[in-house]
Design a protein around this motif. Sequence first.
Motif, short mmCIF file in Angstrom:
data_model
loop_
_atom_site.label_atom_id
_atom_site.label_comp_id
_atom_site.label_asym_id
_atom_site.label_seq_id
_atom_site.Cartn_x
_atom_site.Cartn_y
_atom_site.Cartn_z
N SER A 33 -1.90 -11.42 -0.18
CA SER A 33 -0.89 -12.34 0.50
C SER A 33 -1.39 -12.17 2.02
CB SER A 33 0.50 -12.15 0.13
OG SER A 33 1.30 -12.77 0.98
N GLN A 34 -1.01 -13.29 2.96
CA GLN A 34 -0.93 -13.18 4.10
C GLN A 34 0.33 -13.04 4.88
OE1 GLN A 34 -4.18 -13.56 6.18
NE2 GLN A 34 -4.74 -13.21 3.85
N SER A 35 1.36 -13.06 3.90
CA SER A 35 2.82 -13.18 4.41
C SER A 35 3.51 -11.87 4.05
CB SER A 35 3.61 -14.30 4.04
OG SER A 35 2.77 -15.50 4.18
N LEU A 36 3.32 -11.56 2.84
CA LEU A 36 4.03 -10.27 2.03
C LEU A 36 3.77 -8.85 2.85
CD1 LEU A 36 3.91 -11.26 -1.62
CD2 LEU A 36 5.69 -11.81 -0.06
N HIS A 37 4.66 -7.99 3.03
CA HIS A 37 4.63 -6.97 3.71
C HIS A 37 3.84 -5.80 2.47
CE1 HIS A 37 5.09 -3.99 6.84
NE2 HIS A 37 5.91 -3.44 6.07
N ARG A 38 2.61 -5.61 2.57
CA ARG A 38 1.91 -4.78 1.36
C ARG A 38 2.59 -3.34 1.25
NH1 ARG A 38 -2.01 -8.34 2.62
NH2 ARG A 38 -3.12 -7.12 4.26
N ASP A 39 2.70 -2.87 2.67
CA ASP A 39 3.40 -1.53 2.61
C ASP A 39 4.62 -1.17 1.72
OD1 ASP A 39 1.02 -0.76 4.13
OD2 ASP A 39 2.30 -0.81 6.07
N HIS A 40 5.23 -2.14 1.79
CA HIS A 40 6.78 -2.17 1.03
C HIS A 40 6.34 -1.65 -0.46
CE1 HIS A 40 10.70 -3.01 -0.62
NE2 HIS A 40 10.19 -4.07 -1.41
N PHE A 41 5.25 -2.73 -0.75
CA PHE A 41 4.79 -2.51 -2.43
C PHE A 41 3.92 -1.61 -2.90
CE2 PHE A 41 6.37 -7.06 -1.83
CZ PHE A 41 7.27 -7.19 -2.68
N LYS A 42 3.42 -0.76 -1.57
CA LYS A 42 2.36 0.02 -1.90
C LYS A 42 2.59 1.15 -3.17
CE LYS A 42 -0.66 3.17 0.76
NZ LYS A 42 -1.03 4.22 -0.40
N PRO A 43 3.55 1.83 -3.33
CA PRO A 43 3.64 2.39 -4.67
C PRO A 43 3.50 1.54 -6.01
CG PRO A 43 5.73 2.56 -3.12
CD PRO A 43 4.91 1.66 -2.53
N LEU A 44 3.72 0.29 -6.09
CA LEU A 44 3.30 -0.48 -7.12
C LEU A 44 1.85 -0.93 -7.23
CD1 LEU A 44 6.47 -3.02 -6.91
CD2 LEU A 44 6.27 -0.71 -8.05
N LEU A 45 1.18 -0.81 -6.10
CA LEU A 45 -0.06 -1.03 -5.99
C LEU A 45 -1.11 -0.33 -6.31
CD1 LEU A 45 -0.06 -3.48 -2.98
CD2 LEU A 45 0.31 -4.11 -5.02
N ASP A 46 -0.86 1.17 -6.07
CA ASP A 46 -1.75 2.12 -6.47
C ASP A 46 -2.09 2.79 -7.82
OD1 ASP A 46 -1.95 2.16 -3.83
OD2 ASP A 46 -0.63 3.83 -3.32
N GLY A 47 -1.00 2.57 -8.58
CA GLY A 47 -1.15 2.96 -9.97
C GLY A 47 -1.59 1.92 -11.18
N SER A 48 -1.34 2.31 -12.49
CA SER A 48 -1.68 1.45 -13.72
C SER A 48 -0.65 0.40 -13.53
CB SER A 48 -1.90 2.24 -14.96
OG SER A 48 -0.51 2.80 -15.19
N PRO A 49 -0.74 -0.89 -14.52
CA PRO A 49 0.16 -1.94 -14.54
C PRO A 49 1.44 -1.45 -15.30
CG PRO A 49 -1.95 -2.70 -14.87
CD PRO A 49 -2.14 -1.35 -14.78
N GLU A 50 1.17 -0.23 -16.24
CA GLU A 50 2.32 0.30 -16.95
C GLU A 50 2.94 1.02 -15.96
OE1 GLU A 50 -1.00 0.40 -17.75
OE2 GLU A 50 -1.03 -0.64 -19.61
N GLY A 51 2.61 2.12 -15.12
CA GLY A 51 3.22 2.81 -14.15
C GLY A 51 4.03 1.86 -13.10
N THR A 52 3.32 0.92 -12.78
CA THR A 52 4.03 -0.13 -11.73
C THR A 52 5.32 -0.64 -12.60
OG1 THR A 52 2.18 -0.85 -10.99
CG2 THR A 52 3.95 -2.44 -11.14
N LEU A 53 5.40 -1.16 -13.68
CA LEU A 53 6.34 -1.68 -14.54
C LEU A 53 7.68 -0.66 -14.67
CD1 LEU A 53 4.73 -4.25 -16.88
CD2 LEU A 53 5.81 -4.53 -14.73
N ASN A 54 7.20 0.61 -15.07
CA ASN A 54 8.14 1.69 -14.84
C ASN A 54 8.93 1.93 -13.71
OD1 ASN A 54 8.13 2.46 -17.62
ND2 ASN A 54 6.16 3.51 -17.66
#
Length: 713
Positions: free
Chosen positions: A677-698
Amino acid sequence: MSDSRNIPLERLVVEASYPKWAKENLSRPDRIQWPSDPKAWIPLHREMVHRLPLALHPLWVLSVSSHFLMCGKPTAMPFIEDVRRRDLLPEWIFRFQGSWRLVAVVTVESADPRCGCIVPFMVGTVSPADLVSCWPAWMTTHLDGSALSAIETAFAAARRICGIDSPLFVFPLMAPDDDWMVQGRSLGLPMALGAMSVLKKEPLISDVLATGDIEAMDPFRIFPVAAVAPKIQAATDASFRLILIPDTDRNSGKGDSLHGQVPVVGVVGNLNEAWMWATWFSSERESVLLLYQQITRSRDATLLVNNCRSIHIELLESLLSWNGYPQLSERLVQDRECVETLVDKLGACLSTETFSLKRALAIRRLISRDTVFPKMAELWPIAAFKWAIWNLKLANAIGDNTDSRFWQTAATTLQNHCRELDPKANAQFINNLCVTLHNAYAFHPDIPEAFRLALDNEKRYHHGRVNPVLGAMYGTLAQHYGFCGPPYLHKAVRYVGLAQKRFGYGRVNELRQEWVREFAYLVYAFLDAKDFEAARKALWRYLEVQSWSDLKPWTVMKPYERHAAARYMADRLAMDADEAESRIAGHWLKTVHYESASCPEHPHQLIAWNMGRIAWELKQPDTAISWWENSLELCGSGGETVAVMALLPLSGVYRAGRFSERHCGMTGNILQRIRCSQSLHRDHFKPLLDGSPEGTLNLVWNHAQRFFPFSYR
């Protein structure tokens, strides 16, 4: 044609020996109560054939065929052999589940042109591979060449106006050997309306009759036809509610004398007008339809602008798709008073008290962003500045960050010229700029410098106790600190108090809803801090009740009220809800319907998410899954800010153990969307982007408020 309705087929069988009565009603299969039990057909068929005059046997088969075509079950037609043996219809139309409508055609009797008569026709879509002719061969003996040509023209016009090239088929509901004839091109209009109905899959109103010749090319004008008076009389005798006639017939005085009677006579000049009448008419809407026609015919921009908040939304959207609209828009922007009125009406749609997102989205289309707005900015810069601000607010409301960037740029370009001329508008612009940061998930306790300067300026020059601009800025600060979490609870509470003071403590009628809305910010801030006692008190103030026993029914609550209540109940049930709260939440699960994706505006996706949480806490996993799937659908229909919220219901589906490959793919797509995304603040979501999809959803499930603090908007 008699005004028979909902006639049981059994009664029709008994009365079949009366040919006129049977003929009239078999020609209207939409008014017959057909049996649903397949076993009932054979004895009824035998009895009908026994009683019915031989000449009407084909009409009986055509009527049954029409029923199965209209109900969408053509392959279940029980008497295919009779159709084949009598060569009534091509058998292949029963192999394709198309869309069919019954269309009434009014003509005059060949023996006496002063007498009108009605011939019902079936119009439907058919399989492209099987189409040989648009009608059965026997129909050509009952229609002259001009009538057949009119059908072809009508079908071509319908396909073109709908943008759908599906083949169409038509057949009359009259016995092939009966003595009837349709001459001339007056059946063009009803055929075009029937064809549009099946192509668009939108029904016509019941009991509409039309007569008129159709122009083959855009704008599909309706040409005059003969014998309008006897046709109107035939419609009256047959109890039709509405008859549409060409506009030129009104100008010659043929329709005026019957206006206001039953049936209502609608005079239409083109196919677009006829479609609006035929799909939207009711006795209460006649004046609105006349206004619609007045706008399109006069191309009066002022008339459109003055009525854009009162005319029904469907008619407003139809005006915007009308082919003459671009010229009207160009004319609109030349009139300063008209432009300023339009700007004020868009702003009114976005105010708390009269908020209407769907209408605001329609009204904004009155000024084309790319072609007309630049002219508006050149001619009337202050009005254009305000228009850009309202569009920025609208883009924020639907989470459309791309559109938001456009209007930020447009307003910034105009800001230097307009800042001193309209300080109030400038403060509103700065306020909305702060909200765009929230839409990008950029949450930081520091206040943007431009916002701080605008706030100081507003405080310096506007000392009055009641100041809605300053109140809105304080309210944005309350949201701002609420988004930053429980460590900033004290600041959220402080700015709610300051906002409510500037809104007049609820004692100023026109600002009361703004004052009330501030309590919602407190509800979410206290819930995030797990202070349920304070959250409940704030919720009651927001809902304007004294206790749970005063709670308004769900259907009466506004969407934001529903969300605040659902969020509170979901959080309480996850901890330790009392008996009254559990009872209310359980009642909602039994009585509340899923939110509709036809209007995917915030916060409907969050209402569905929290209703799923309520069901989960009340040990109803299937209901929870249904609500979360509804939330997924709503998220998928929203802008970028809303789209990524799909991680919330996906986390619920994962927690419930119902995670499929489809859900896994959706999760991956959303995470990739955040990364790119050119708009979303990726640092806010960083913990969700680094792990597995399962870990993200937890993480999302356990820290929903951390990643998606949009309860406050």
